[in-house]
Motif scaffolding. Structure first.
Motif, PDB file in Angstrom:
ATOM      1  N   ASP A   5      17.316 -13.434   3.177  1.00  0.00           N
ATOM      2  CA  ASP A   5      18.773 -12.538   3.717  1.00  0.00           C
ATOM      3  C   ASP A   5      19.572 -13.048   3.459  1.00  0.00           C
ATOM      4  OD1 ASP A   5      16.070 -11.297   4.439  1.00  0.00           O
ATOM      5  OD2 ASP A   5      15.982 -11.793   6.306  1.00  0.00           O
ATOM      6  N   THR A   6      20.194 -13.770   3.882  1.00  0.00           N
ATOM      7  CA  THR A   6      21.557 -14.786   4.158  1.00  0.00           C
ATOM      8  C   THR A   6      22.079 -13.732   2.480  1.00  0.00           C
ATOM      9  OG1 THR A   6      21.647 -16.686   5.507  1.00  0.00           O
ATOM     10  CG2 THR A   6      23.288 -16.492   4.371  1.00  0.00           C
ATOM     11  N   ARG A   7      21.685 -14.183   1.715  1.00  0.00           N
ATOM     12  CA  ARG A   7      21.990 -14.172   0.352  1.00  0.00           C
ATOM     13  C   ARG A   7      22.279 -12.108  -0.256  1.00  0.00           C
ATOM     14  NH1 ARG A   7      18.393 -17.851  -1.217  1.00  0.00           N
ATOM     15  NH2 ARG A   7      17.054 -15.711  -2.370  1.00  0.00           N
ATOM     16  N   HIS A   8      20.898 -12.147   0.799  1.00  0.00           N
ATOM     17  CA  HIS A   8      20.727 -10.245   0.891  1.00  0.00           C
ATOM     18  C   HIS A   8      22.113  -9.028   1.343  1.00  0.00           C
ATOM     19  CE1 HIS A   8      19.356  -5.969   0.782  1.00  0.00           C
ATOM     20  NE2 HIS A   8      20.007  -6.275   2.180  1.00  0.00           N
ATOM     21  N   LYS A   9      22.571  -9.855   2.529  1.00  0.00           N
ATOM     22  CA  LYS A   9      23.599  -9.567   3.204  1.00  0.00           C
ATOM     23  C   LYS A   9      24.623 -10.255   3.349  1.00  0.00           C
ATOM     24  CE  LYS A   9      25.653  -9.827   7.325  1.00  0.00           C
ATOM     25  NZ  LYS A   9      26.921  -9.689   7.418  1.00  0.00           N
ATOM     26  N   ALA A  10      25.019 -11.430   1.497  1.00  0.00           N
ATOM     27  CA  ALA A  10      26.502 -11.171   1.433  1.00  0.00           C
ATOM     28  C   ALA A  10      26.180 -10.264   0.096  1.00  0.00           C
ATOM     29  CB  ALA A  10      26.843 -12.781   0.463  1.00  0.00           C
ATOM     30  N   SER A  11      25.485 -10.096  -0.327  1.00  0.00           N
ATOM     31  CA  SER A  11      25.872  -8.998  -1.351  1.00  0.00           C
ATOM     32  C   SER A  11      25.599  -7.452  -1.228  1.00  0.00           C
ATOM     33  CB  SER A  11      24.158  -8.902  -2.140  1.00  0.00           C
ATOM     34  OG  SER A  11      23.967  -7.859  -3.401  1.00  0.00           O
TER      35      SER A  11
END
Length: 199
Positions: A5-11
């Protein structure tokens, strides 16, 4: 929040920033030249979709149909009563049916006069030149004549050009070019064109 979820949000944050940057840098307002070409299905259908969109906002639209004008056309049937839509239809139908170069050239030149008038009209927001690519390919129209009409059209007017094998000079002057690529077509497997789907 999980790592995924963190990677998705940053992307998504990066994507949002890139999109907003492009929107901010798009500061020019004018009509476009749009070319729908390629051997795939949907070039004319896409143009009619844009016609519907423009009419939905109350804009004046002109559609010039070369080649397929005498065919049944569901979009035309639905929209032709709109007071903001003007239609000009080449009277010969498919060139492979007529097999008469002079008659086709004359019919093309006649309907091109209507196209030129629409392309010169500052009140016409959108002009569709449906299947005009064939007119250039077969020599019924001269590319310089078409280019001059496009170059001299009102600044706010958008033109959609449809048809296979779009002339390289039209592609070069276009703002947006979409090439419809056929992967599979039902007709090539013996399926008839379907009313309400294909026309």
């Amino acid at each position: 929040m999980s790592d995924r979820d963190t990677r998705h949000k940053a992307s998504m944050e990066k994507l949002k920033a890139r999109v907003e940057e492009k929107i901010a840098s798009a500061n020019e307002q004018r009509g476009l030249i749009i070319v729908n070409t390629g051997n795939g299905k949907g070039k004319t259908t896409a143009a009619w979709g844009t016609v519907t969109r423009a009419l939905g906002y109350g804009y004046k639209v002109g559609v010039v149909q070369f080649i397929k004008g005498l065919w049944e056309c569901g979009e035309r049937n639905r929209l032709e009563e709109d007071a903001n839509l003007e239609l000009a239809i080449m009277a010969t139908g498919f060139t492979w049916d007529t097999q008469n170069r002079q008659a086709d050239t004359d019919a093309c030149q006649e309907v091109w006069k209507e196209a030129e008038r629409m392309l010169a009209d500052p009140e016409t927001y959108l002009v569709v030149l449906d299947e005009i690519t064939y007119m250039l390919k077969f020599g019924y129209l001269d590319i310089e004549t078409v280019k001059q009409a496009l170059e001299n059209r009102p600044l706010e007017q958008t033109v959609i050009i449809t048809g296979r094998n779009a002339h390289r000079e039209l592609v070069a002057m276009a703002d947006t070019v979409t090439e419809m690529q056929e992967v599979r077509h039902a007709f090539n497997n013996g399926l008839q064109a379907r009313r309400g789907i294909d026309f």
